[in-house]
Design a protein around this motif. Structure first.
Motif, short mmCIF file in Angstrom:
data_model
loop_
_atom_site.label_atom_id
_atom_site.label_comp_id
_atom_site.label_asym_id
_atom_site.label_seq_id
_atom_site.Cartn_x
_atom_site.Cartn_y
_atom_site.Cartn_z
N ALA A 27 0.57 -1.56 -0.50
CA ALA A 27 0.33 -0.10 -0.22
C ALA A 27 0.97 1.43 -0.18
N ASP A 28 2.20 0.74 0.10
CA ASP A 28 2.98 2.39 0.40
C ASP A 28 3.99 2.96 -0.75
N TRP A 29 4.14 4.05 -0.87
CA TRP A 29 4.93 4.64 -2.11
C TRP A 29 6.13 5.17 -1.85
N PRO A 30 7.10 4.21 -1.61
CA PRO A 30 8.31 4.89 -0.71
C PRO A 30 9.02 5.47 -0.98
N SER A 31 8.80 5.97 -2.81
CA SER A 31 10.43 6.15 -3.42
C SER A 31 9.85 6.68 -4.79
N PHE A 32 10.19 7.45 -5.19
CA PHE A 32 10.35 7.95 -6.93
C PHE A 32 9.42 6.80 -7.27
N ARG A 33 8.57 7.19 -8.42
CA ARG A 33 7.81 6.59 -9.23
C ARG A 33 7.53 4.91 -8.49
N GLY A 34 7.20 4.96 -7.50
CA GLY A 34 7.00 3.88 -6.48
C GLY A 34 7.70 2.44 -6.05
N SER A 35 8.43 2.42 -6.93
CA SER A 35 9.64 1.30 -7.21
C SER A 35 10.19 1.26 -7.33
N PRO A 36 11.35 0.67 -7.83
CA PRO A 36 13.19 1.03 -8.15
C PRO A 36 12.98 0.17 -9.35
N LEU A 37 11.23 -0.13 -9.98
CA LEU A 37 11.74 -0.09 -11.68
C LEU A 37 11.06 1.15 -12.12
N MET A 38 10.85 1.73 -11.35
CA MET A 38 10.84 3.60 -12.04
C MET A 38 8.54 2.76 -13.13
N THR A 39 7.77 2.19 -12.87
CA THR A 39 7.50 2.23 -13.66
C THR A 39 5.74 2.87 -13.38
N SER A 64 10.05 18.40 -5.27
CA SER A 64 9.96 17.19 -4.97
C SER A 64 8.65 16.50 -4.55
N THR A 65 9.19 15.11 -5.13
CA THR A 65 7.69 14.26 -5.48
C THR A 65 7.51 13.64 -3.89
N ALA A 66 6.38 13.58 -4.05
CA ALA A 66 6.28 12.78 -2.19
C ALA A 66 6.19 11.33 -2.10
N ALA A 67 7.21 10.66 -1.04
CA ALA A 67 7.13 9.10 -0.25
C ALA A 67 6.10 9.66 0.41
N ILE A 68 5.42 8.41 0.62
CA ILE A 68 4.73 7.77 1.30
C ILE A 68 4.82 6.13 2.16
N VAL A 69 4.86 6.10 3.73
CA VAL A 69 5.20 4.91 3.75
C VAL A 69 4.15 5.35 5.32
N ARG A 70 3.17 3.97 5.49
CA ARG A 70 2.69 3.98 6.57
C ARG A 70 1.51 5.22 6.92
N ASP A 71 1.45 5.84 7.66
CA ASP A 71 1.17 7.10 8.04
C ASP A 71 1.78 8.26 7.66
N THR A 72 3.10 8.17 7.17
CA THR A 72 3.61 9.48 6.85
C THR A 72 4.56 9.99 5.56
N VAL A 73 3.93 11.26 5.26
CA VAL A 73 4.23 11.61 4.12
C VAL A 73 5.65 11.85 3.87
N TYR A 74 7.06 11.50 3.39
CA TYR A 74 7.76 12.63 3.07
C TYR A 74 8.13 12.98 2.52
N THR A 346 5.43 20.69 -10.91
CA THR A 346 6.08 20.71 -11.92
C THR A 346 6.18 18.58 -10.63
N ALA A 347 5.92 18.48 -9.76
CA ALA A 347 5.73 17.70 -8.67
C ALA A 347 5.21 16.38 -9.50
N SER A 348 5.25 14.72 -9.29
CA SER A 348 5.11 13.45 -9.51
C SER A 348 3.85 13.72 -8.31
N PRO A 349 2.59 12.69 -8.75
CA PRO A 349 1.84 12.41 -7.57
C PRO A 349 2.63 11.21 -7.05
#
Length: 370
Positions: A27-39, A64-74, A346-349
């Motif tokens: 359920a998380d979005w831990p990095s840019f594009r959501g995963s190391p595959l950048m999909t 900066s595009t955000a990261a979402i892990v558990r209950d926190t946005v970075y 210019t940031a990404s969702p």
């Protein structure tokens, strides 16, 4: 949905065998594009018409595009603040001050947040407290978002290098020197790191050794991260050329050349099934066929699109320089949702935990719920 779930399970399995543990859930979005595959694909269901639930004012430009892990946005800001916000309410948990502005997206892995700044410093910060764990100084600014691989973090720098650092200590495992600046986030596909640099080369680098395995020469600069699917990477160049490149040998499989005025691709592609979504500074978003490169639809807009599209279910989300966030139907390109921010985006969702988070150049961070 099955295809995404299997891919995510395999990714977590790889990390489980060679720590540190990423501490992600599907359920998380831990990095840019959501995963190391950048999909750029959301891993869990989301709505086509999200509802605005909160806004946080940073007082600074947000690229900066955000990261979402558990209950926190970075998320980072142009004045060098790395922020941790409560996902449900938008309340500030902590603020960490870097040495330069932060345009890169944070990476969250193993209880730490990793991000580079425009002073050339790469930071590891405790995800719970916001305290610095370690820092590594490169030779120039860092706009490249960090990518996770088992036990290491990877990123590029404007000192012409790609770095692979041990996640726990910040010590260099290897670095690779290119012929120009490295703006893109590295893509990690199995044992291969893929980068596209300002030297016009798409390079395949061995993850274990840092040695180049193959490359493709393209007569243009790149800002976009390569997106990996089914043995190929997909990306656009700053001259408006869009490419499919085979991972194993760097062979160019197809190319699509945009002819519209202002053609230039800064945004990273989103890839799901046979669909590749490209966005352009020509005020256009395209869907191309992943196998052939044929354009299946294109949508004209009122502003340039540097925001990398994200696919969530049957909807493509992105921001635009016209001050709007858009949702397009993946199959047809028809607009199904729009939200006016009043400022360039210019940031990404980032889409995780049933929420979508994105910042704007006037300093607002918006959160939407399904």
């Amino acid at each position: 949905m099955l295809r995404r779930s299997v891919a995510w399970t395999l990714l977590i399995l790889v990390f489980a065998l060679a720590g540190p543990a990423p501490a992600w859930s599907e359920a998380d979005w831990p990095s840019f594009r959501g995963s190391p595959l950048m999909t750029g694909v959301a891993h869990t269901p989301f709505t086509a018409k999200p509802r605005h639930v909160w806004t946080y004012e940073t007082g600074s430009q947000v690229d900066s595009t955000a990261a979402i892990v558990r209950d926190t946005v970075y998320v980072g800001t142009k004045t060098g603040a790395l922020l941790a916000l409560t996902l449900s309410s938008g309340k500030l948990k902590w603020k960490y001050l870097a040495e330069g502005g932060i345009s890169a997206a944070p990476l969250v892995m193993g209880g730490a947040v990793y991000v580079g700044d425009e002073a050339g410093v790469f930071h590891a910060v405790n995800a719970a407290t916001g305290k610095r764990a370690w820092a590594y100084r490169t030779g120039d600014k860092i706009l490249s978002s960090a990518t996770a691989a088992p036990g290491v973090v990877l990123f590029g720098s404007y000192d012409n290098k790609v770095y692979c650092l041990y996640a726990g200590t910040g010590k260099v495992k290897w670095s690779f020197t290119t012929e120009a600046q490295v703006h893109c986030a590295p893509c990690v596909a199995g044992d291969t790191v893929v980068i596209a640099g300002c030297d016009g080369k798409v390079r395949m680098i061995d993850l274990a050794t840092g040695k180049q395995k193959a490359y493709s020469q393209v007569q243009s600069n790149f800002a976009a991260a390569p997106a990996y699917s089914s043995g190929h990477v997909y990306l656009g160049a700053l001259n408006g050329v869009y490419l499919s490149i085979r991972l194993r040998d760097g062979a160019e499989i197809w190319r699509m050349e945009e002819t519209r005025e202002g053609a230039a691709c800064y945004a990273s592609a989103a890839v799901l099934g046979d669909a590749v979504i490209f966005a352009s500074r020509s005020r256009t978003v395209y869907r191309s066929n992943r196998l052939t490169g044929r354009t299946e639809w294109w949508v004209p807009l009122k502003g340039a699109v540097d925001s990398s599209p994200v696919i969530a279910g049957s909807t493509v989300f992105f921001g635009c320089s016209d001050g709007n966030l858009y949702g397009l139907d993946l199959a047809t390109g028809k607009q199904v949702w729009r939200f006016a921010t009043g400022a360039e985006v210019t940031a990404s969702p980032a889409i995780g935990q049933g929420r979508m988070v994105i910042g704007t150049l006037d300093g607002a961070i918006y959160c939407f719920s399904r």
